[in-house]
Design a protein around this motif. Structure first.
Motif, PDB file in Angstrom:
ATOM      1  N   LYS A 281      -8.135  -2.829   5.161  1.00 21.55           N
ATOM      2  CA  LYS A 281      -8.687  -4.077   5.674  1.00 21.55           C
ATOM      3  C   LYS A 281      -9.595  -4.741   4.635  1.00 21.55           C
ATOM      4  O   LYS A 281     -10.419  -4.075   4.036  1.00 21.55           O
ATOM      5  CB  LYS A 281      -9.511  -3.761   6.933  1.00 21.55           C
ATOM      6  CG  LYS A 281      -9.199  -4.703   8.067  1.00 21.55           C
ATOM      7  CD  LYS A 281      -9.909  -4.255   9.320  1.00 21.55           C
ATOM      8  CE  LYS A 281      -9.880  -5.422  10.275  1.00 21.55           C
ATOM      9  NZ  LYS A 281     -10.254  -5.058  11.606  1.00 21.55           N
TER      10      LYS A 281
ATOM     11  N   ASP B   4      -8.013 -13.501   9.584  1.00 19.04           N
ATOM     12  CA  ASP B   4      -9.073 -14.097  10.389  1.00 19.04           C
ATOM     13  C   ASP B   4     -10.012 -14.851   9.466  1.00 19.04           C
ATOM     14  O   ASP B   4     -10.326 -16.006   9.658  1.00 19.04           O
ATOM     15  CB  ASP B   4      -9.837 -13.033  11.185  1.00 19.04           C
ATOM     16  CG  ASP B   4      -9.025 -12.553  12.392  1.00 19.04           C
ATOM     17  OD1 ASP B   4      -8.204 -13.342  12.890  1.00 19.04           O
ATOM     18  OD2 ASP B   4      -9.209 -11.408  12.807  1.00 19.04           O
TER      19      ASP B   4
ATOM     20  N   ARG C  51      -6.475 -10.248   6.023  1.00 17.92           N
ATOM     21  CA  ARG C  51      -5.270  -9.685   6.666  1.00 17.92           C
ATOM     22  C   ARG C  51      -5.602  -8.979   7.984  1.00 17.92           C
ATOM     23  O   ARG C  51      -4.998  -7.985   8.332  1.00 17.92           O
ATOM     24  CB  ARG C  51      -4.553  -8.694   5.733  1.00 17.92           C
ATOM     25  CG  ARG C  51      -3.988  -9.306   4.463  1.00 17.92           C
ATOM     26  CD  ARG C  51      -2.909 -10.329   4.770  1.00 17.92           C
ATOM     27  NE  ARG C  51      -2.173 -10.738   3.578  1.00 17.92           N
ATOM     28  CZ  ARG C  51      -2.548 -11.739   2.767  1.00 17.92           C
ATOM     29  NH1 ARG C  51      -3.643 -12.419   3.015  1.00 17.92           N
ATOM     30  NH2 ARG C  51      -1.808 -12.062   1.733  1.00 17.92           N
TER      31      ARG C  51
ATOM     32  N   VAL D 238      -2.082 -14.495   9.328  1.00 16.67           N
ATOM     33  CA  VAL D 238      -2.298 -13.080   9.045  1.00 16.67           C
ATOM     34  C   VAL D 238      -3.772 -12.767   8.762  1.00 16.67           C
ATOM     35  O   VAL D 238      -4.169 -11.614   8.751  1.00 16.67           O
ATOM     36  CB  VAL D 238      -1.429 -12.585   7.865  1.00 16.67           C
ATOM     37  CG1 VAL D 238       0.040 -12.562   8.252  1.00 16.67           C
ATOM     38  CG2 VAL D 238      -1.634 -13.437   6.626  1.00 16.67           C
TER      39      VAL D 238
ATOM     40  N   ALA E 233      -5.691 -10.489  11.135  1.00 18.60           N
ATOM     41  CA  ALA E 233      -5.139 -11.098  12.346  1.00 18.60           C
ATOM     42  C   ALA E 233      -3.833 -10.410  12.749  1.00 18.60           C
ATOM     43  O   ALA E 233      -2.999 -10.106  11.915  1.00 18.60           O
ATOM     44  CB  ALA E 233      -4.910 -12.581  12.120  1.00 18.60           C
ATOM     45  N   ASP E 234      -3.679 -10.156  14.050  1.00 23.07           N
ATOM     46  CA  ASP E 234      -2.459  -9.531  14.542  1.00 23.07           C
ATOM     47  C   ASP E 234      -1.420 -10.573  14.953  1.00 23.07           C
ATOM     48  O   ASP E 234      -0.302 -10.239  15.297  1.00 23.07           O
ATOM     49  CB  ASP E 234      -2.773  -8.657  15.770  1.00 23.07           C
ATOM     50  CG  ASP E 234      -3.669  -7.497  15.399  1.00 23.07           C
ATOM     51  OD1 ASP E 234      -3.491  -6.957  14.296  1.00 23.07           O
ATOM     52  OD2 ASP E 234      -4.537  -7.142  16.212  1.00 23.07           O
ATOM     53  N   CYS E 235      -1.802 -11.847  14.955  1.00 28.48           N
ATOM     54  CA  CYS E 235      -0.959 -12.896  15.528  1.00 28.48           C
ATOM     55  C   CYS E 235       0.383 -13.049  14.806  1.00 28.48           C
ATOM     56  O   CYS E 235       1.446 -12.911  15.394  1.00 28.48           O
ATOM     57  CB  CYS E 235      -1.729 -14.212  15.521  1.00 28.48           C
ATOM     58  SG  CYS E 235      -0.752 -15.620  16.052  1.00 28.48           S
ATOM     59  N   GLY E 236       0.348 -13.350  13.505  1.00 25.25           N
ATOM     60  CA  GLY E 236       1.579 -13.489  12.731  1.00 25.25           C
ATOM     61  C   GLY E 236       2.345 -14.789  12.971  1.00 25.25           C
ATOM     62  O   GLY E 236       3.453 -14.942  12.485  1.00 25.25           O
TER      63      GLY E 236
ATOM     64  N   TYR F 273      -3.305  -1.782   1.633  1.00 23.47           N
ATOM     65  CA  TYR F 273      -3.252  -2.111   3.054  1.00 23.47           C
ATOM     66  C   TYR F 273      -4.584  -1.907   3.766  1.00 23.47           C
ATOM     67  O   TYR F 273      -4.683  -2.063   4.960  1.00 23.47           O
ATOM     68  CB  TYR F 273      -2.125  -1.325   3.724  1.00 23.47           C
ATOM     69  CG  TYR F 273      -0.794  -1.775   3.174  1.00 23.47           C
ATOM     70  CD1 TYR F 273      -0.342  -3.072   3.449  1.00 23.47           C
ATOM     71  CD2 TYR F 273      -0.031  -0.957   2.364  1.00 23.47           C
ATOM     72  CE1 TYR F 273       0.846  -3.530   2.918  1.00 23.47           C
ATOM     73  CE2 TYR F 273       1.160  -1.411   1.830  1.00 23.47           C
ATOM     74  CZ  TYR F 273       1.597  -2.692   2.107  1.00 23.47           C
ATOM     75  OH  TYR F 273       2.763  -3.148   1.575  1.00 23.47           O
TER      76      TYR F 273
END
Ligand SMILES: [Zn+2]
Ligand SMILES: [Zn+2]
Length: 141
Positions: free
Chosen positions: A12, A57, A62, A55, A64-67, A10
């Protein structure tokens, strides 16, 4: 999986340097997606409907917070002849380009590629007129 590996997973940017071997169920068409068969280390979209999730950028980070769900809206061909899919996020509108995988649905890829041809921005019956305007060498006079 031991704790050390879990922590690593997990971190970054982990997927930038490590193969992504996650299995997931496609949120759009419901198909179970497994890593095998992609012909690449990073399976980032569903081979059936070509949808993806926002997910990353940068590919594999992994970050991106958008989802949001990303629809496949276009295809283009890289210099080396490799196909890539353009994804647009339904939630935030960002555009991403991703390599097509070996087992991507070829009919779906073709239907996306044919869309601009099927819906030209001018009446098709005037194409002869347009060609005449170009004088045969491709230049518009
Ligand atoms: Zn799908
Ligand atoms: Zn997004």
């Amino acid at each position: 999986m031991n704790r050390e590996n879990k922590r690593k997973q997990y971190q970054k940017g982990y997927y930038k340097t490590h193969a992504c071997d996650d299995s997931f169920t496609c949120r759009v068409c419901g198909r179970p997606v497994v890593p095998a068969g992609a012909g690449s280390d990073h399976r980032n979209h569903c081979p059936n409907c070509l949808s993806s999730l926002h997910v990353d950028d940068e590919p594999g980070d992994r970050a991106a917070d958008c989802g949001g769900i990303m629809d496949a809206i276009g295809v283009w061909v890289r210099k080396n002849g490799e196909w890539a899919v353009i994804h647009r996020c339904r939630r935030c509108g960002v555009l991403h380009s991703n390599r097509a995988a070996a087992d991507d649905n070829p009919m779906k890829l073709m239907s996306i590629a044919m869309k601009p041809v099927a819906f030209p921005p001018f009446p098709l019956e005037r194409i002869e007129e347009l060609i005449a305007l170009m004088g045969g060498d491709g230049a518009v006079r």
